[in-house]
Structure formats: structure tokens, C-alpha cells
Design an enzyme around this catalytic site. Structure first.
Site, PDB file in Angstrom:
ATOM      1  N   LYS A 202       1.076  -1.095   0.456  1.00  0.00           N
ATOM      2  CA  LYS A 202       0.474  -0.012  -0.055  1.00  0.00           C
ATOM      3  C   LYS A 202       0.822   1.249  -0.100  1.00  0.00           C
ATOM      4  CE  LYS A 202      -3.269   3.123   0.388  1.00  0.00           C
ATOM      5  NZ  LYS A 202      -3.895   3.657  -0.570  1.00  0.00           N
ATOM      6  N   CYS A 256      -2.800  11.095   1.880  1.00  0.00           N
ATOM      7  CA  CYS A 256      -1.983   9.893   1.416  1.00  0.00           C
ATOM      8  C   CYS A 256      -0.688  10.015   0.739  1.00  0.00           C
ATOM      9  CB  CYS A 256      -3.227   8.776   0.679  1.00  0.00           C
ATOM     10  SG  CYS A 256      -4.783   8.437   0.798  1.00  0.00           S
TER      11      CYS A 256
END
Ligand code: SAJ
Length: 420
Positions: A202, A256
Site C-alpha cells: 500500500k 495519502c
């Protein structure tokens, strides 16, 4: 199954909708009372295409509701924020607290799934030891896994269904069970691995993008110095079948890409060199743009109209927005005044006036975010109301519109041929 989702923000809420649509009984828990009240009335308090209709429908079906506390369930999905601390380490307090809140509720066979973006090792080394407090063994009595989301804000409902996913289990049995659960709405492939590999996967996806954007920003600076146009270079290099350069801009924002690479640096600071340098390169872009503005303004200063302050186009999200950093940096310059225009957010009244109203009397129009509303402005009117008709375009959004004489002195980030 009964599913408790801890955290009903940008990821938890759409995930809750997906499970509710597919016949599960879902309760979304949040500490934010407004989010809980809104959900129970079938409303949302965030902006995301089609999420409002989807939530209304799921609540009406009786499969989705919200609560201010975690309710007993068969599956617990943790979707809480993992922001970054001033020392650039991950703030894991919410994950810790969410995991602790499950202790009195857990029973043998329950699934515990972490979705929050987290430093590698979190599921195994932070969550599992807390879960042992229930008297159950996280490996043999529970199904514990890391199952990150990969959805792009603005396309969340589509991508949640269509994207491939990775599930990292504390055990193989846990990974398989979680895959079978998510299969009810995931149309993409689901790949199984261990929890720490999934956590690193991720982080590397977003790090790949951050490093690539840093490369584009470095190219932009080089091209400016050399009198060529980085956007042309990128456009042509990307005709190569194995090249995909990204786009330069005033920096990288959002919760993010501007954050996740630091979670790798935190674990291996000596080794993560390209990753850290890329982060710093992108974080330096607001200052780089500020220095360009300083040259374009009269020596005594002037007024800048900044178009867009969200972290990217067509969203209402200002988290870690480089455009906001830029506004602050511009205001720190002597004699510089800043007015913001942004139809998506109320930043000092930025959505209460038109672009032309915001630009009145300005010495520079600075395109920071390429919202679709800025796609074809009335340049003639803008030139007429501005004090000095100068444009700095940081997104290559207006260059193709500058072919006729629009009365502007046009400057493009990343291009040494600045005036058209
Ligand atoms: N940006 C550039 N140049 C580019 C692309 C983006 O300067 O070529 C900037 C944008 O302006 C923005 C920032 O980068 O400020 C991030 O925007 P984004 O659209 O690249 O990504 P996010 O943060 O909205 O979503 C990302 C996605 N990750 C990848 O594409 C690898 C998404 O799939 C993830 O699920 C999401 O992060 C997340 O939640 O981790």
C-alpha cells in the site's frame, strides 16, 4: 454477517455502503457526532460523487446505520485516520484506541480487519498484541488481516468495486476468510499475502507516485533553466511504451501521497533515501512557485489571485494542500496580498464570488488547481479587471488557450519559454 466499521470517513463510509448493499448488517461507528447523526438520517457530510445517493439507499434498506460506540459484530473493520506527527512519524493513536475498543466485544472466530494506511508491521506488532488482551489468540482464535483501500477520491464508488485488492493476513486462513468477505462487492482480483507485505505494498503504491511527481518537478526546474518546456518533454517521452512520467505542479497534497512515504522512511531512515528526497522535492514546490511569483510582481509587491486551494481538482478536500501552503508563503512576502477563488470550498469566502470578482485589481492570476470551473475563463474580462494582466499557470491548464492575443503575459511552470 454483522459488520462494525470503526471510522465512517472517506473510506469507512463507502466501504460500509458496499457491504450493506450486499446484504450485510452494517453499523458505522464514529466519534464525530455530526457524521453519526447525518448517516442515521441518510445524509453525508463529505463530497464524493454519488455517495449521497448510495448512502441514502443503504440506510433506507435497513442494512446501514451509525452509532457513537462500536457495537458487537462478527467482523470489525478499522478505517480510522493515521495522520503524520510533526516529527514525520505516523500518529497511530486512533488505530490503537480503535483496537482497544474491540477487546470487550471479541469472541472466537471474529474477523478484525485494518484498512487504515499504516507503517509496515502495524497489524502484527501493534494490533495483534493489543488483541491478546481479549484472552483470545489473534492467530488461532481470530481472523486478523490488513486489507488496504486503493480508491481515488472522486472515483471512490467505482474504484472500490473495480480495483484489484491485496489482503495480508496474520495467518493464511485469515487472509482467505477476508478475501471471501470482500468478494461480495470487489469485481477486481484479490491477492493474498502476509500483513506486513500488504502494508508495504500500500505504501509503495503511493510512494511510486510521489517519486514520479518529484521527478517531474525536478524536470520542470531543469527545463526552466534550459529554456525548454517540460510539458512537451513529458508528452513526448510518454509516447514510449514503457515510460509514464507524471506531471509537475505546485506540490503534492492530500492525506495519502504527501504522507505515506514518510511511514517507510520512519522504519528505515538510512535506506529510504530516494523516497525522502522525493518528499522534500515535492514539499519544496510551494516555495519554488512563491519565488517565481516574486519575480513576476512589481518590486513593491502586489495582489495575487490564487485560483484553487484544494489538494487536487474537482474535490472539496484541503488536507495537506500545497496551494494553501503557497498562500501562506506568498503572504509572508512584503507587500503581497492574496485573494483566493475556489468554487469547491469556502476559504475566506473563495466560493462566494466569481473568478472575475476575485481577480479584480490583481497583478497576477495564479492557477494552482485545475478545477473544471477554471477550464475556459473569460480572459478578456479578466484582463480588463486586473491591474496587470499576468498569468502564472502551474498546471499547464491554459497554455492551449493562449494562442490568440488574450492580452496576458503568460508564464508556465516548467517552461523556459514563459511568455506566449
Ligand atoms: N499530482 C501531481 N502530479 C501528478 C499527479 C498528482 O502534482 O502527475 C498531485 C495532485 O495535484 C495532488 C497529489 O498529487 O496534490 C495527489 O493526488 P492524486 O490524484 O495522485 O492521489 P490521491 O491522493 O487523491 O489518491 C492516491 C491514489 N494513489 C495512487 O494513485 C497510487 C489512490 O489510488 C489511493 O487510494 C489514495 O492515494 C489513498 O487513499 O492512499
Amino acid at each position: 454477517m454483522k459488520i462494525s466499521i470503526v471510522g465512517i470517513g472517506y473510506i469507512g463510509l463507502p466501504t460500509a455502503v458496499m457491504f450493506a448493499r450486499n446484504g450485510h448488517q452494517v453499523v458505522g461507528m464514529d466519534l464525530n457526532q455530526k457524521a453519526v447523526e447525518a448517516l442515521n438520517q441518510g445524509r453525508i457530510i463529505i463530497e464524493e460523487p454519488h455517495l449521497d445517493e448510495a448512502v441514502a439507499e443503504a440506510v433506507k434498506s435497513g442494512n446501514l446505520r451509525a452509532s457513537g460506540r462500536v457495537e458487537p459484530a462478527d467482523v470489525y473493520i478499522v478505517c480510522v485516520p493515521t495522520p503524520i506527527l510533526p516529527d514525520r512519524s505516523a500518529d497511530m493513536r486512533a488505530v490503537k484506541a480503535a483496537t482497544e475498543s474491540l477487546i470487550p466485544l471479541l469472541k472466537k472466530g471474529d474477523m478484525v480487519i485494518l484498512e487504515s494506511t499504516s507503517p509496515p508491521g502495524t497489524t502484527r506488532d501493534l494490533m495483534a498484541p493489543i488483541l491478546t488482551g481479549s484472552g483470545l489468540d489473534p492467530k488461532t482464535d481470530l481472523m486478523v488481516a490488513y486489507c488496504p483501500e486503493r480508491v481515488l477520491p472522486g472515483r471512490i464508488l467505482i474504484e472500490m468495486r473495480e480495483n484489484n485488492r491485496v489482503v495480508g493476513g496474520l495467518t493464511e486462513a485469515a487472509a482467505t476468510a477476508v478475501r471471501d468477505l470482500y468478494k461480495c462487492f470487489v469485481a477486481g482480483d484479490i491477492y493474498l499475502t502476509d500483513a506486513t507485505t500488504a502494508e508495504m505494498t500500500k505504501l509503495m503504491e503511493n510512494t511510486y507516485r510521489d517519486v514520479n511527481i518529484a521527478l517531474a518537478n525536478e524536470l520542470a526546474k531543469i527545463c526552466e533553466k534550459m529554456g525548454i518546456n517540460a510539458w512537451d518533454v513529458i508528452g513526448m517521452a510518454n509516447r514510449h511504451p514503457r515510460v509514464h512520467l507524471h506531471q509537475p505542479g505546485p506540490g503534492v497534497g492530500g492525506h495519502c501521497i504527501a504522507v505515506d512515504p514518510w511511514f517507510i522512511v520512519e522504519k528505515q531512515p538510512d535506506l529510504a533515501q530516494i523516497i525522502a528526497l522525493s518528499r522534500r522535492t515535492n514539499d519544496g514546490m510551494p516555495s519554488f512557485v512563491r519565488d517565481k511569483v516574486r519575480v513576476l510582481l512589481p518590486e513593491s509587491g502586489g495582489r495575487v489571485c490564487v485560483c484553487g486551494v484544494t489538494y487536487k481538482p474537482d474535490v472539496d478536500d484541503m488536507r495537506e494542500s500545497p496551494a494553501i501552503e503557497l498562500v501562506h508563503e506568498l503572504r509572508a512576502l512584503p507587500g503581497v496580498e492574496v485573494v483566493v477563488s475556489d468554487p469547491h470550498v469556502d476559504f475566506e469566502g473563495s466560493n462566494q464570488r466569481t473568478l472575475v470578482e476575485s481577480a479584480a485589481g490583481a497583478d497576477l492570476l495564479l492557477l494552482a488547481v485545475n478545477h473544471k470551473e477554471f477550464g475556459a475563463p473569460d480572459f478578456a474580462r479578466l484582463a480588463a479587471v486586473m491591474k496587470t494582466p499576468v498569468i502564472l499557470d502551474t498546471r499547464n491548464f491554459w497554455s492551449s488557450l493562449m494562442t490568440d492575443d488574450k492580452g496576458f503575459s503568460y508564464h508556465l511552470l516548467g517552461s523556459g519559454r514563459s511568455s506566449v
